[in-house]
Design an enzyme around this catalytic site. Structure first.
Site, mmCIF file in Angstrom:
data_model
loop_
_atom_site.group_PDB
_atom_site.id
_atom_site.type_symbol
_atom_site.label_atom_id
_atom_site.label_comp_id
_atom_site.label_asym_id
_atom_site.label_seq_id
_atom_site.Cartn_x
_atom_site.Cartn_y
_atom_site.Cartn_z
ATOM 1 N N ASP A 34 0.841 -1.194 0.000
ATOM 2 C CA ASP A 34 0.000 0.000 0.000
ATOM 3 C C ASP A 34 0.876 1.244 0.000
ATOM 4 O O ASP A 34 0.547 2.257 -0.608
ATOM 5 C CB ASP A 34 -0.872 0.051 1.264
ATOM 6 C CG ASP A 34 -1.919 -1.037 1.245
ATOM 7 O OD1 ASP A 34 -1.930 -1.820 0.284
ATOM 8 O OD2 ASP A 34 -2.708 -1.094 2.204
ATOM 9 N N PHE A 35 1.981 1.130 0.705
ATOM 10 C CA PHE A 35 2.886 2.256 0.827
ATOM 11 C C PHE A 35 3.452 2.648 -0.539
ATOM 12 O O PHE A 35 3.415 3.811 -0.934
ATOM 13 C CB PHE A 35 4.001 1.888 1.795
ATOM 14 C CG PHE A 35 4.824 3.054 2.232
ATOM 15 C CD1 PHE A 35 4.269 4.051 3.022
ATOM 16 C CD2 PHE A 35 6.157 3.159 1.861
ATOM 17 C CE1 PHE A 35 5.028 5.134 3.432
ATOM 18 C CE2 PHE A 35 6.921 4.238 2.261
ATOM 19 C CZ PHE A 35 6.360 5.225 3.049
ATOM 20 N N GLU A 36 3.934 1.634 -1.252
ATOM 21 C CA GLU A 36 4.476 1.912 -2.597
ATOM 22 C C GLU A 36 3.379 2.464 -3.516
ATOM 23 O O GLU A 36 3.595 3.364 -4.317
ATOM 24 C CB GLU A 36 5.038 0.630 -3.218
ATOM 25 C CG GLU A 36 6.290 0.137 -2.553
ATOM 26 C CD GLU A 36 6.643 -1.269 -3.012
ATOM 27 O OE1 GLU A 36 7.628 -1.419 -3.724
ATOM 28 O OE2 GLU A 36 5.921 -2.218 -2.653
ATOM 29 N N TYR A 37 2.172 1.899 -3.356
ATOM 30 C CA TYR A 37 1.032 2.347 -4.155
ATOM 31 C C TYR A 37 0.749 3.828 -3.887
ATOM 32 O O TYR A 37 0.567 4.620 -4.814
ATOM 33 C CB TYR A 37 -0.185 1.504 -3.798
ATOM 34 C CG TYR A 37 -1.457 1.899 -4.514
ATOM 35 C CD1 TYR A 37 -1.716 1.431 -5.795
ATOM 36 C CD2 TYR A 37 -2.390 2.737 -3.924
ATOM 37 C CE1 TYR A 37 -2.871 1.792 -6.461
ATOM 38 C CE2 TYR A 37 -3.548 3.109 -4.577
ATOM 39 C CZ TYR A 37 -3.793 2.623 -5.850
ATOM 40 O OH TYR A 37 -4.930 2.998 -6.504
ATOM 41 N N ASP A 38 0.732 4.180 -2.606
ATOM 42 C CA ASP A 38 0.463 5.569 -2.244
ATOM 43 C C ASP A 38 1.503 6.509 -2.844
ATOM 44 O O ASP A 38 1.189 7.618 -3.260
ATOM 45 C CB ASP A 38 0.441 5.732 -0.721
ATOM 46 C CG ASP A 38 -0.811 5.100 -0.116
ATOM 47 O OD1 ASP A 38 -1.774 4.869 -0.867
ATOM 48 O OD2 ASP A 38 -0.810 4.834 1.093
ATOM 49 N N SER A 83 -14.442 7.121 -0.692
ATOM 50 C CA SER A 83 -13.127 6.708 -0.233
ATOM 51 C C SER A 83 -12.615 7.824 0.687
ATOM 52 O O SER A 83 -13.351 8.756 0.997
ATOM 53 C CB SER A 83 -12.269 6.552 -1.480
ATOM 54 O OG SER A 83 -10.983 6.222 -1.150
ATOM 55 N N TYR A 225 -18.481 1.041 11.433
ATOM 56 C CA TYR A 225 -18.051 2.364 11.893
ATOM 57 C C TYR A 225 -18.734 3.534 11.182
ATOM 58 O O TYR A 225 -18.471 4.677 11.482
ATOM 59 C CB TYR A 225 -16.548 2.528 11.713
ATOM 60 C CG TYR A 225 -16.095 2.180 10.308
ATOM 61 C CD1 TYR A 225 -16.441 2.984 9.233
ATOM 62 C CD2 TYR A 225 -15.347 1.046 10.050
ATOM 63 C CE1 TYR A 225 -16.078 2.657 7.950
ATOM 64 C CE2 TYR A 225 -14.966 0.709 8.768
ATOM 65 C CZ TYR A 225 -15.335 1.513 7.729
ATOM 66 O OH TYR A 225 -14.972 1.184 6.456
ATOM 67 N N LYS A 289 -12.482 12.153 11.864
ATOM 68 C CA LYS A 289 -13.776 12.595 11.327
ATOM 69 C C LYS A 289 -14.310 13.768 12.132
ATOM 70 O O LYS A 289 -14.241 13.761 13.358
ATOM 71 C CB LYS A 289 -14.800 11.461 11.411
ATOM 72 C CG LYS A 289 -14.412 10.208 10.671
ATOM 73 C CD LYS A 289 -15.411 9.083 10.897
ATOM 74 C CE LYS A 289 -14.927 7.817 10.185
ATOM 75 N NZ LYS A 289 -15.733 6.639 10.508
ATOM 76 N N CYS A 411 24.678 -20.169 -13.315
ATOM 77 C CA CYS A 411 23.381 -20.284 -12.629
ATOM 78 C C CYS A 411 23.552 -21.165 -11.400
ATOM 79 O O CYS A 411 24.052 -22.288 -11.502
ATOM 80 C CB CYS A 411 22.337 -20.880 -13.565
ATOM 81 S SG CYS A 411 20.803 -21.295 -12.701
ATOM 82 N N CYS A 414 21.276 -24.616 -12.135
ATOM 83 C CA CYS A 414 21.591 -25.599 -13.172
ATOM 84 C C CYS A 414 23.052 -25.521 -13.620
ATOM 85 O O CYS A 414 23.506 -26.356 -14.404
ATOM 86 C CB CYS A 414 20.661 -25.428 -14.371
ATOM 87 S SG CYS A 414 20.983 -23.920 -15.313
ATOM 88 N N CYS A 435 19.662 -16.514 -16.081
ATOM 89 C CA CYS A 435 20.093 -17.851 -16.496
ATOM 90 C C CYS A 435 19.518 -18.095 -17.879
ATOM 91 O O CYS A 435 18.318 -17.951 -18.100
ATOM 92 C CB CYS A 435 19.570 -18.889 -15.505
ATOM 93 S SG CYS A 435 19.549 -20.563 -16.176
ATOM 94 N N CYS A 440 16.477 -25.079 -17.292
ATOM 95 C CA CYS A 440 16.905 -24.987 -15.892
ATOM 96 C C CYS A 440 15.765 -25.414 -14.959
ATOM 97 O O CYS A 440 14.611 -25.014 -15.144
ATOM 98 C CB CYS A 440 17.306 -23.543 -15.594
ATOM 99 S SG CYS A 440 17.581 -23.196 -13.856
HETATM 100 S S1 IVH Z 1 -15.021 6.225 7.073
HETATM 101 C C1 IVH Z 1 -17.023 8.685 3.977
HETATM 102 N N1 IVH Z 1 -13.778 4.899 8.991
HETATM 103 O O1 IVH Z 1 -10.810 3.024 4.480
HETATM 104 C C2 IVH Z 1 -16.116 8.101 4.980
HETATM 105 N N2 IVH Z 1 -13.386 4.274 6.759
HETATM 106 O O2 IVH Z 1 -9.216 4.354 2.466
HETATM 107 C C3 IVH Z 1 -15.369 6.925 4.490
HETATM 108 N N3 IVH Z 1 -11.879 2.352 6.484
HETATM 109 O O3 IVH Z 1 -13.383 3.361 2.108
HETATM 110 C C4 IVH Z 1 -15.211 5.835 5.386
HETATM 111 N N4 IVH Z 1 -11.515 2.036 8.633
HETATM 112 O O4 IVH Z 1 -13.283 1.197 3.556
HETATM 113 C C5 IVH Z 1 -13.975 5.037 7.669
HETATM 114 N N5 IVH Z 1 -12.797 3.802 10.771
HETATM 115 C C6 IVH Z 1 -12.981 3.932 9.468
HETATM 116 C C7 IVH Z 1 -12.349 3.081 8.530
HETATM 117 C C8 IVH Z 1 -12.579 3.297 7.168
HETATM 118 C C9 IVH Z 1 -11.254 1.600 7.409
HETATM 119 C C10 IVH Z 1 -11.767 2.151 5.042
HETATM 120 C C11 IVH Z 1 -13.039 2.375 4.266
HETATM 121 C C12 IVH Z 1 -12.699 3.477 3.312
HETATM 122 C C13 IVH Z 1 -11.223 3.312 3.181
HETATM 123 C C14 IVH Z 1 -10.552 4.547 2.647
#
Ligand code: IVH
Length: 733
Positions: A34-38, A83, A225, A289, A411, A414, A435, A440
């Protein structure tokens, strides 16, 4: 950076991200952390900010990843599932608060801080207090109905306790505990099956299984949540929601913080970082939040994420240990990869004794030597990697790493010749040692287990250990030889030692035999991918599988020959261009002659583009075409074809001879009400049509859905007929 460079880099990043998304969301089998993706995503975001002219609306930075897979019914969410935007340091988190404070006109904001659970997002709908549906996030507005699988989760109540709203969508995360993850993987290892990389992938893979009985055997867990649609609207704040969820009897997070102001937020985030390893679920960050629902509404959301919430991603865990040795592994393509053998060390909850070192250049760049104290990192629970060494604490006289010397110039498996090659594949980038011996044992083993892998023919049970044994005993040379191994031989295969035998067993062997028989019917694209043809990845295999009837046709593919022909013409066109710098015109007459020649070449190129190459995507370029044709003309390629013929295996491409769209080219744009893009494409191809990515005068129809953009405009401009899904279905009958 020049605009041209930026445009090129943006295209690269977009392709890498699309590939990673496909693996993560749909196949639950990521290759990068995920880190590399980010990091990739951030780079893309920054480039798009600097060069907005190259930032289309459908850029992955503006979209929610799509987790829908085939086989499930699609359902619309009553309220869109968004997301979250990410932050990676305190300053970015404070900037989030500053934005909100400005927007809402007060510094005095109340927040909640919750663990960010690393699982698979779901939305549960309760009607009159009864659970009626569970749907994945999908692409935000609609997802896959996975109710049957979610109902196997023992801890999830079917009915809410006490008074419940008429309709409520409750959002949460499905996960697997570390213990359950270990249990399943241990079982899979014993059965010789491919292992899952981490609990998240296993959880996601499980929720998307079509076999609910198998889902029930894996003990999924869930935590809730969030709130979607709610009728009547009775929740006033996030803390209120947390209390309600608990009162309804739903599983909730172990701990959350309700705090005021950004300083307190930062404190809570830091405390969470200390506590998170003790939680039942993997926690890769914190979610901050805004507490008050009215303020949330005022802050609003972008297409992708709310402005009132943000994720803070924790730094990946690291540890320090000694590098005992560097060993060399040989992969299916023959690439020699260095592996760090470490003094065992505890990291993010598990004992690590091996880590990847990528390639020789990187080891040199990071100046990593045997005997060094090294720092290792486990990001997103993928394979750990060595980050850096500490030369100050190096034992005296430790020599620089030299791969060729380590393997004695040959190699290590082999003993065959090795050579330095340039690679630009999925596995490694840059230069590497390889190789050269196709026979092989390591390459054979790699190809066999790849052939049987989930993304290829899905012959579960033939993972690394079993494959190595079959090759070692000479039962398998090329992957299709697996079909000749009798059940009896498989059942009695000893995977242990003579002193401590561990046989594969009748039950596993029977499964393999059933799976290999089932694989006979898989389409050309799967077989092509499974056979490890150089340069043919999954998407290329799909493209080729849709454009050829069978392997025999592919082996001498007119289409691939046309790709090579075009490359030749383009090169010639460049050379002959009157303004060519490398080949300047010698006289006016020469210039005139070359101008004519170039016009002719342009015509030939255009004819190829409109004819044999219509709709062929850019990833089927001359390199791929050359590799495929060359491979099937080579001895190993010919041997494979002959073997498959003798086994009566003749995988079919998904091209239909004729149908309502024979000779027609269609362009898809926007989101169709019911059909997924791939499904629509499949229908077009199987009705004899071609699918193209861009609208031109030659386009027969544009199939347009919701939010269709420039392609629709172009179609109207050119007078190309536009049809909707309903009309499309009617045409197909
Ligand atoms: S709130 C509109 N709370 O992380 C608010 N999301 O990377 C969006 N996730 O799509 C979601 N833990 O699938 C919320 N405590 C948490 C969470 C959480 C994991 C996920 C969720 C979201 C993704 C975003």
């Amino acid at each position: 950076m020049t605009p041209a460079k930026a445009q090129q880099r943006i295209a690269e990043l977009r392709a890498q991200i699309a590939h990673a998304d496909e693996l993560y969301y749909r196949q639950a089998k990521p290759e990068i952390s995920d880190f590399e993706y980010d990091i990739l995503k951030r780079e893309l975001e920054e480039l798009e900010k600097k060069f907005p002219q190259f930032a289309p609306k459908d850029s992955p930075t503006q979209k929610i990843g799509d987790d829908r897979v085939q086989g499930f019914v699609e359902v619309a969410h009553r309220q869109k599932m968004l997301s979250l935007d990410n932050t990676y340091n305190e300053a970015e988190l404070r900037a989030f608060h500053a934005r909100l404070a400005k927007l809402l006109g007060t510094e005095n904001l109340q927040y909640t801080v919750e663990p960010k659970i690393d699982g698979l997002a779901v939305s549960l709908t309760y009607e009159d207090g009864r659970l009626v549906r569970a749907v994945t996030r999908g692409k935000g507005d609609r997802g896959d109905d996975v109710t049957a699988n979610v109902l196997t989760i023992g801890m999830l109540p079917r009915a809410l306790k006490g008074a419940a709203p008429k309709v409520v969508e409750i959002r949460g995360e499905i996960y697997l505990t570390a213990a359950e993850f270990e249990r399943i993987n241990t079982e899979r290892a014993a059965a010789g099956e491919e292992l899952y990389a981490n609990p998240r992938n296993l959880a996601a893979g499980t929720v998307k299984l079509l076999d609910s009985a198998e889902v029930a055997r894996r003990k999924l867990a869930i935590v809730l949540y969030g709130l979607g649609y709610c009728e009547p609207a009775l929740i006033g704040s996030q803390t209120d929601l947390q209390k309600r969820l608990k009162a309804w009897g739903l599983p909730v997070v172990e701990k959350y913080w309700a705090v005021q102001g950004i300083d307190a937020v930062w404190e809570a985030v830091s405390e969470l970082d200390r506590l998170r390893h003790g939680f039942a679920y993997g926690t890769d960050g914190a979610v901050v939040k805004l507490d008050d629902v009215d303020q949330q509404r005022e802050a609003g959301a972008t297409d992708k994420a709310p402005r009132w919430a943000i994720a803070y991603k924790f730094k990946p865990d690291t540890a320090r240990t000694r590098l005992r040795a560097i060993t060399i592994q040989v992969g299916k393509t023959g690439i020699l990869s260095p592996v760090a053998e470490l003094e065992p060390v505890l990291l993010a909850g598990s004992t690590i004794s091996r880590a990847t070192l990528h390639n020789e250049d990187e080891i040199r760049r990071k100046d990593i030597r045997v005997g060094d104290l090294v720092e290792i990192e486990k990001a997103g629970e993928v394979i750990p990697a060595v980050l850096q060494s500490f030369p100050d604490e190096r034992p005296k006289g430790a020599p620089e790493f030299d791969l060729v010397a380590t393997v004695g110039g040959k190699c290590p498996v082999c003993g065959g010749k090795i050579a330095r090659v340039e690679i630009a594949g999925d596995e490694v980038e840059g230069a590497a040692w390889k190789c050269l011996n196709y026979e092989c044992a390591a390459q054979r083993t790699g190809r066999l287990s790849f052939f049987c892998g989930r993304r290829a023919l899905a012959i579960d049970g033939v993972g690394g250990v079993v494959a190595a044994k079959l090759v070692e005993l000479g039962h398998v040379k090329d992957p299709p030889d697996l079909y000749d191994v009798p059940l009896e031989t498989l059942a009695t295969l000893n995977l242990g030692t003579e002193a401590e035998p561990r046989v594969f067993g009748e039950k596993n062997a029977t499964k393999v035999v059933a799976a290999r028989e089932a694989a006979r019917a898989l389409p050309l694209e799967k077989w092509l991918f499974a056979l490890s043809v150089p340069d043919v990845g999954e998407s290329t295999a799909r493209e080729l599988g849709r454009r050829h009837r069978n392997l025999a046709e592919l082996a001498r593919s007119p289409l691939l020959q046309a790709v090579l022909k075009k490359a030749e013409l383009v090169a010639q066109r460049e050379w002959e261009a009157p303004a060519s710098r490398k080949n300047p015109a010698k006289s006016d007459a020469d210039k005139a002659r070359r101008k004519d020649l170039c016009a002719r070449l342009d015509e030939e190129i255009a004819a190829l583009d409109a004819g044999a190459l219509a709709g062929v995507p850019a990833d089927v370029g001359p390199a791929v075409a050359g590799s495929v044709l060359e491979f099937f003309a080579s001895l190993p390629g010919q041997r494979l074809l002959a073997k498959l013929r003798s086994l009566g295996i003749d995988p079919q491409g998904t091209v239909a001879a004729t149908g309502v769209f024979t000779g027609k080219t269609l362009v898809l744009t926007g989101t169709l009400p019911a059909l997924k893009r791939e499904e629509a494409e499949q229908l077009i191809l199987s009705a004899g049509g071609k699918v193209s990515g861009s609208v031109s005068k030659k386009t027969s129809f544009v199939l347009a859905g919701e939010e269709a953009g420039s392609k629709l405009e172009k179609a109207r401009e050119l007078g190309v007929p536009v049809i909707d899904e309903k009309e499309f279905r009617r045409m197909l009958g």
